[in-house]
Write an enzyme that holds these catalytic residues in place. Structure first.
Site, PDB file in Angstrom:
ATOM      1  N   GLU A   1      19.778  41.101  68.335  1.00 28.74           N
ATOM      2  CA  GLU A   1      20.071  40.165  67.247  1.00 28.74           C
ATOM      3  C   GLU A   1      18.971  39.133  67.153  1.00 28.74           C
ATOM      4  O   GLU A   1      18.392  38.753  68.176  1.00 28.74           O
ATOM      5  CB  GLU A   1      21.365  39.404  67.530  1.00 28.74           C
ATOM      6  CG  GLU A   1      22.604  40.238  67.547  1.00 28.74           C
ATOM      7  CD  GLU A   1      23.807  39.369  67.853  1.00 28.74           C
ATOM      8  OE1 GLU A   1      24.178  38.539  67.011  1.00 28.74           O
ATOM      9  OE2 GLU A   1      24.359  39.508  68.955  1.00 28.74           O
TER      10      GLU A   1
ATOM     11  N   HIS B   1      34.877  46.513  65.391  1.00 28.23           N
ATOM     12  CA  HIS B   1      34.440  46.879  64.040  1.00 28.23           C
ATOM     13  C   HIS B   1      33.133  47.688  64.067  1.00 28.23           C
ATOM     14  O   HIS B   1      32.821  48.381  63.108  1.00 28.23           O
ATOM     15  CB  HIS B   1      34.280  45.637  63.158  1.00 28.23           C
ATOM     16  CG  HIS B   1      33.100  44.803  63.521  1.00 28.23           C
ATOM     17  ND1 HIS B   1      33.145  43.854  64.503  1.00 28.23           N
ATOM     18  CD2 HIS B   1      31.832  44.792  63.053  1.00 28.23           C
ATOM     19  CE1 HIS B   1      31.953  43.300  64.615  1.00 28.23           C
ATOM     20  NE2 HIS B   1      31.135  43.844  63.752  1.00 28.23           N
TER      21      HIS B   1
ATOM     22  N   ASP C   1      30.624  39.588  75.526  1.00 30.09           N
ATOM     23  CA  ASP C   1      30.550  39.605  74.064  1.00 30.09           C
ATOM     24  C   ASP C   1      30.124  40.966  73.521  1.00 30.09           C
ATOM     25  O   ASP C   1      30.646  41.416  72.508  1.00 30.09           O
ATOM     26  CB  ASP C   1      29.560  38.523  73.601  1.00 30.09           C
ATOM     27  CG  ASP C   1      29.550  38.382  72.089  1.00 30.09           C
ATOM     28  OD1 ASP C   1      30.648  38.331  71.506  1.00 30.09           O
ATOM     29  OD2 ASP C   1      28.464  38.338  71.493  1.00 30.09           O
TER      30      ASP C   1
ATOM     31  N   ARG D   1      48.078  26.665  61.389  1.00 30.96           N
ATOM     32  CA  ARG D   1      48.697  25.337  61.501  1.00 30.96           C
ATOM     33  C   ARG D   1      48.321  24.465  60.316  1.00 30.96           C
ATOM     34  O   ARG D   1      49.077  23.592  59.905  1.00 30.96           O
ATOM     35  CB  ARG D   1      48.208  24.630  62.775  1.00 30.96           C
ATOM     36  CG  ARG D   1      48.660  25.266  64.056  1.00 30.96           C
ATOM     37  CD  ARG D   1      47.986  24.612  65.233  1.00 30.96           C
ATOM     38  NE  ARG D   1      46.528  24.592  65.061  1.00 30.96           N
ATOM     39  CZ  ARG D   1      45.666  24.114  65.942  1.00 30.96           C
ATOM     40  NH1 ARG D   1      46.110  23.606  67.069  1.00 30.96           N
ATOM     41  NH2 ARG D   1      44.363  24.133  65.719  1.00 30.96           N
TER      42      ARG D   1
ATOM     43  N   LYS E   1      38.472  41.578  69.580  1.00 32.05           N
ATOM     44  CA  LYS E   1      37.877  41.300  70.881  1.00 32.05           C
ATOM     45  C   LYS E   1      37.725  39.782  71.019  1.00 32.05           C
ATOM     46  O   LYS E   1      37.584  39.108  69.991  1.00 32.05           O
ATOM     47  CB  LYS E   1      36.529  41.998  71.010  1.00 32.05           C
ATOM     48  CG  LYS E   1      35.496  41.478  70.008  1.00 32.05           C
ATOM     49  CD  LYS E   1      34.096  41.593  70.499  1.00 32.05           C
ATOM     50  CE  LYS E   1      33.195  40.744  69.678  1.00 32.05           C
ATOM     51  NZ  LYS E   1      31.898  40.493  70.013  1.00 32.05           N
TER      52      LYS E   1
ATOM     53  N   LYS F   1      20.509  37.993  72.140  1.00 33.22           N
ATOM     54  CA  LYS F   1      20.386  37.120  70.964  1.00 33.22           C
ATOM     55  C   LYS F   1      18.963  36.598  70.874  1.00 33.22           C
ATOM     56  O   LYS F   1      18.244  36.566  71.868  1.00 33.22           O
ATOM     57  CB  LYS F   1      21.363  35.947  71.093  1.00 33.22           C
ATOM     58  CG  LYS F   1      22.818  36.350  70.918  1.00 33.22           C
ATOM     59  CD  LYS F   1      23.697  35.149  70.769  1.00 33.22           C
ATOM     60  CE  LYS F   1      25.124  35.549  70.459  1.00 33.22           C
ATOM     61  NZ  LYS F   1      25.297  36.154  69.130  1.00 33.22           N
TER      62      LYS F   1
ATOM     63  N   HIS G   1      31.201  46.780  72.203  1.00 30.51           N
ATOM     64  CA  HIS G   1      30.319  47.577  71.337  1.00 30.51           C
ATOM     65  C   HIS G   1      29.418  48.534  72.132  1.00 30.51           C
ATOM     66  O   HIS G   1      29.273  49.697  71.782  1.00 30.51           O
ATOM     67  CB  HIS G   1      29.419  46.664  70.505  1.00 30.51           C
ATOM     68  CG  HIS G   1      30.159  45.598  69.762  1.00 30.51           C
ATOM     69  ND1 HIS G   1      31.398  45.807  69.217  1.00 30.51           N
ATOM     70  CD2 HIS G   1      29.821  44.317  69.468  1.00 30.51           C
ATOM     71  CE1 HIS G   1      31.789  44.695  68.615  1.00 30.51           C
ATOM     72  NE2 HIS G   1      30.860  43.776  68.763  1.00 30.51           N
TER      73      HIS G   1
HETATM   74  P1  NDP Z   1      38.260  30.218  64.584  1.00 29.78           P
HETATM   75  O1  NDP Z   1      37.759  29.400  65.692  1.00 29.78           O
HETATM   76  O2  NDP Z   1      37.704  29.984  63.227  1.00 29.78           O
HETATM   77  O3  NDP Z   1      39.827  30.018  64.593  1.00 29.78           O
HETATM   78  C1  NDP Z   1      40.746  30.654  63.697  1.00 29.78           C
HETATM   79  C2  NDP Z   1      41.920  29.735  63.457  1.00 29.78           C
HETATM   80  O4  NDP Z   1      42.667  29.607  64.657  1.00 29.78           O
HETATM   81  C3  NDP Z   1      41.498  28.331  63.087  1.00 29.78           C
HETATM   82  O5  NDP Z   1      41.310  28.240  61.699  1.00 29.78           O
HETATM   83  C4  NDP Z   1      42.634  27.497  63.571  1.00 29.78           C
HETATM   84  O6  NDP Z   1      43.620  27.444  62.558  1.00 29.78           O
HETATM   85  C5  NDP Z   1      43.186  28.282  64.735  1.00 29.78           C
HETATM   86  N1  NDP Z   1      42.718  27.658  65.979  1.00 29.78           N
HETATM   87  C6  NDP Z   1      41.464  27.517  66.398  1.00 29.78           C
HETATM   88  N2  NDP Z   1      41.416  26.906  67.603  1.00 29.78           N
HETATM   89  C7  NDP Z   1      42.676  26.651  67.941  1.00 29.78           C
HETATM   90  C8  NDP Z   1      43.298  26.052  69.067  1.00 29.78           C
HETATM   91  N3  NDP Z   1      42.588  25.599  70.087  1.00 29.78           N
HETATM   92  N4  NDP Z   1      44.630  25.981  69.094  1.00 29.78           N
HETATM   93  C9  NDP Z   1      45.348  26.447  68.079  1.00 29.78           C
HETATM   94  N5  NDP Z   1      44.804  27.017  66.969  1.00 29.78           N
HETATM   95  C10 NDP Z   1      43.506  27.126  66.908  1.00 29.78           C
HETATM   96  O7  NDP Z   1      38.140  31.736  65.008  1.00 29.78           O
HETATM   97  P2  NDP Z   1      37.489  32.942  64.235  1.00 29.78           P
HETATM   98  O8  NDP Z   1      38.095  33.028  62.895  1.00 29.78           O
HETATM   99  O9  NDP Z   1      36.026  32.857  64.359  1.00 29.78           O
HETATM  100  O10 NDP Z   1      37.917  34.180  65.136  1.00 29.78           O
HETATM  101  C11 NDP Z   1      39.262  34.628  65.229  1.00 29.78           C
HETATM  102  C12 NDP Z   1      39.342  35.720  66.283  1.00 29.78           C
HETATM  103  O11 NDP Z   1      38.507  36.788  65.909  1.00 29.78           O
HETATM  104  C13 NDP Z   1      38.878  35.268  67.658  1.00 29.78           C
HETATM  105  O12 NDP Z   1      39.646  35.914  68.612  1.00 29.78           O
HETATM  106  C14 NDP Z   1      37.449  35.758  67.734  1.00 29.78           C
HETATM  107  O13 NDP Z   1      37.064  36.015  69.058  1.00 29.78           O
HETATM  108  C15 NDP Z   1      37.554  37.042  66.933  1.00 29.78           C
HETATM  109  N6  NDP Z   1      36.309  37.439  66.315  1.00 29.78           N
HETATM  110  C16 NDP Z   1      35.694  36.617  65.400  1.00 29.78           C
HETATM  111  C17 NDP Z   1      34.530  37.010  64.785  1.00 29.78           C
HETATM  112  C18 NDP Z   1      33.862  36.140  63.751  1.00 29.78           C
HETATM  113  O14 NDP Z   1      32.864  36.595  63.184  1.00 29.78           O
HETATM  114  N7  NDP Z   1      34.349  34.950  63.482  1.00 29.78           N
HETATM  115  C19 NDP Z   1      33.909  38.335  65.104  1.00 29.78           C
HETATM  116  C20 NDP Z   1      34.651  39.128  66.058  1.00 29.78           C
HETATM  117  C21 NDP Z   1      35.795  38.668  66.629  1.00 29.78           C
HETATM  118  P3  NDP Z   1      44.656  26.231  62.453  1.00 29.78           P
HETATM  119  O15 NDP Z   1      44.075  25.045  63.156  1.00 29.78           O
HETATM  120  O16 NDP Z   1      44.816  26.043  60.997  1.00 29.78           O
HETATM  121  O17 NDP Z   1      45.848  26.768  63.119  1.00 29.78           O
END
Ligand code: NDP
Length: 526
Positions: free
Chosen positions: A255, A217, A274, A80, A187, A379, A279
């Site tokens: 962790e 992963h 989690d 977004r 996940k 953790k 895993h």
């Molecule tokens: P983020 O919370 O950073 O969100 C990713 C993007 O999604 C944001 O940049 C935002 O983009 C959009 N977003 C976040 N919240 C909302 C909302 N409430 N409504 C609409 N858009 C939203 O997530 P991660 O990048 O940490 O994780 C992404 C996925 O990967 C998740 O499903 C997470 O469970 C999974 N994951 C993440 C890991 C990690 O290390 N981060 C590890 C393993 C899995 P914008 O506002 O620009 O649209």
């Protein structure tokens, strides 16, 4: 291969005992890549987020640097956030610098492969405009219509986004021209059995199973993949890999980190969702599965699913005989004071979310009857460590009884995944000298021994496999449902039982977990 003094005494190389050496690394670089994927585009939905900047873009960049990306190739970030392509490139450059990967002479070439297109997840028009943009880029750059959609967004948005992609025709693949569309989901895959089934139904509205890549992963870590090679490419281990020779199996994923910036997610998930639903179950199945007839994605996944089918359900009446849950309190980790879980930003002050769990699982199968599998993860523990430890039975009869007593330490095989990627086997030998004295020694293989070439990080491997269409390292829905069937009654009991708060054992950050674990097993962290 070195022989060294076993635990406690440190590692001391003993000259003259080296009997086997690892094969030379010559030519091993050719193992790095399993063919170049066909031309394609990767569309990252949620490109303004943490996963994109910390994992996906660094992985694509490393693949680019190692010649692992197809040609032609491009990646489009969507979210977004109202960025332009220039801003997206700038942000990703910063991310690579933070990761210590940035190299000026490589960057320009990689940056030219990155594009950005804003989308609103609930707006069909914005997905139509995305489809037009992708089609233009595809024609211009020649990626043959092959598309990989990586959902790096909160799981609550998976159904909506997959539906939007499908409605504008972006899920279409498998046509006669051989082009493909695939979707990658991270996940958690649901919160329980029913939500996992619901998510799957939604994904299948527009995507077939062969188009869906559910990432874990962990599975792509080299040493995790090596478990199958170790077990099934050597004749000597399989005959003893069963209840007759194995006393217990300990699977540990500890962790030192706390909940960090992910409290919103963690407060909904806790350690069972989690770590255990994904895993830990994968490590369990790799350790316990039977050999597949061939090393092919579905044959391997069939065998894993069979393991999940043998997990003996916990009786909720005596759940706590099989499960210990804990939550970290304030303490010291790595010499620094850290707060209690309940004091972390975004965590409820009376949260009952477990940050530690240890469970004793039995598999009702011919091979494993009666052998406890202890799965432990938490953790803020004393050290970051992931390993599978196989404890063998003691010798049936000690002929050294008169001098050494009845007890002789049993053999132990450790498959180290982190921080030491190694395999160690501990056994007894005679101490030099006139007296009959035994000592434990360890045969030690380090995974990267004699190898100096580049290695693939887990995210690089999963991205490559997605582009190649190889689903071996990805969850299949039937496996997920079996694991959720096992875990859902446990979660329901943990989350609704009256003595809930008293069953959550406190443990100091930086410790080895709650004291109660010792009762459940013999101090797995010792
Ligand atoms: P983020 O919370 O950073 O969100 C990713 C993007 O999604 C944001 O940049 C935002 O983009 C959009 N977003 C976040 N919240 C909302 C909302 N409430 N409504 C609409 N858009 C939203 O997530 P991660 O990048 O940490 O994780 C992404 C996925 O990967 C998740 O499903 C997470 O469970 C999974 N994951 C993440 C890991 C990690 O290390 N981060 C590890 C393993 C899995 P914008 O506002 O620009 O649209």
């Amino acid at each position: 291969m070195i022989m060294s003094e076993a635990e406690g005494a440190g590692h001391r190389e003993l000259d003259g005992l080296t009997s086997i050496t690892a094969q030379s690394g010559a030519g091993m670089e050719s193992c790095l890549l399993d063919g170049t994927p066909p031309p394609c585009m990767v569309v990252i939905v949620g490109a303004s987020g943490d996963l994109t900047s910390r994992k996906i873009i660094p992985a694509l960049y490393n693949l680019y640097c190692n010649g692992g990306l197809p040609a032609p190739f491009f990646a489009v970030g969507c979210a977004r956030t109202d960025w332009t392509t220039e801003i997206f490139r700038e942000r990703m450059k910063e991310a690579l610098k933070r990761a210590g990967l940035f190299e000026t002479d490589r960057w320009e070439g990689f940056a030219s492969l990155l594009y950005y297109h804003p989308v609103k997840y609930d707006d069909p028009a914005s997905f139509e405009s995305l489809a037009v943009r992708l089609s233009e880029l595809d024609r211009e750059l020649g990626t043959c219509g092959n598309k990989l959609f990586y959902l790096a967004i909160p799981p609550s948005l998976y159904p909506l986004t997959a539906t939007m992609l499908g409605r504008v025709g972006l899920s279409a693949g498998g046509s006669e021209d051989g082009n493909w569309a695939r979707i990658v989901v991270e996940k958690p895959f649901g919160r329980d059995l029913q939500t996992a089934i619901d998510l799957d139904r939604t994904l299948h509205r527009y995507f077939e199973e062969k188009q869906i890549f559910r990432i874990d992963h962990y599975l792509a870590k080299e040493t995790v993949q090596n478990i199958l090679m170790f077990r099934f490419a050597n004749a000597i281990f399989e005959p003893v890999w069963n209840r007759r020779y194995i006393e217990s199996v300990h699977i540990l994923a500890a962790e030192t980190l706390g909940v960090e910036h992910r409290s919103g997610y963690y407060e909904q998930a806790g350690v069972l969702r989690d770590m255990f639903q994904n895993h830990m179950m994968q490590l369990l199945s790799l350790t316990a599965m039977d050999p597949p007839s061939v090393f092919e994605a579905d044959r391997v996944r069939d065998e894993k699913v069979r393991v999940y089918g043998t997990m003996r359900p916990f009786e909720t009446d005596n759940l706590w005989d099989y499960l210990v849950l804990g939550q970290y309190e304030a303490g010291m980790v790595g010499g620094e004071k850290v707060p209690a879980y309940r004091q972390e930003k975004g965590v409820n002050f009376d949260s009952l979310i477990p940050t530690f769990a240890s469970m004793k699982v039995f598999l009702d199968s011919w091979r494993w009857q009666g052998v406890p599998f202890y799965l432990t993860s938490g953790k803020r523990l004393a050290r970051k460590q992931t390993e599978i430890s196989i404890s063998f039975k003691e010798v049936p009869h000690s002929l050294f009884r008169s001098t050494l007593g009845e007890h002789i330490t049993a053999n132990r095989l450790i498959l180290g995944i982190y921080p030491d990627e190694r395999i160690t086997l501990t056994f007894q030998t005679k101490n030099p000298g006139a007296r009959v004295c035994l000592r434990s020694v360890t045969m030690d293989f380090q995974y990267h021994q004699n190898y100096t070439g580049p290695v693939l990080d887990a995210y690089e491997k999963v991205l490559l496999d997605c582009m190649l269409g190889d689903q071996m390292l990805f969850w299949r829905q039937d496996g997920l449902e079996r694991c959720w069937s096992f875990l859902t009654p446990i979660l329901e009991e943990c989350e609704t039982c009256s003595g809930r708060s008293s069953m959550l054992q406190p443990y100091a950050a930086g410790s080895c977990g709650p004291e109660a674990v010792k009762k459940l097993q013999n101090d797995v962290l010792s």
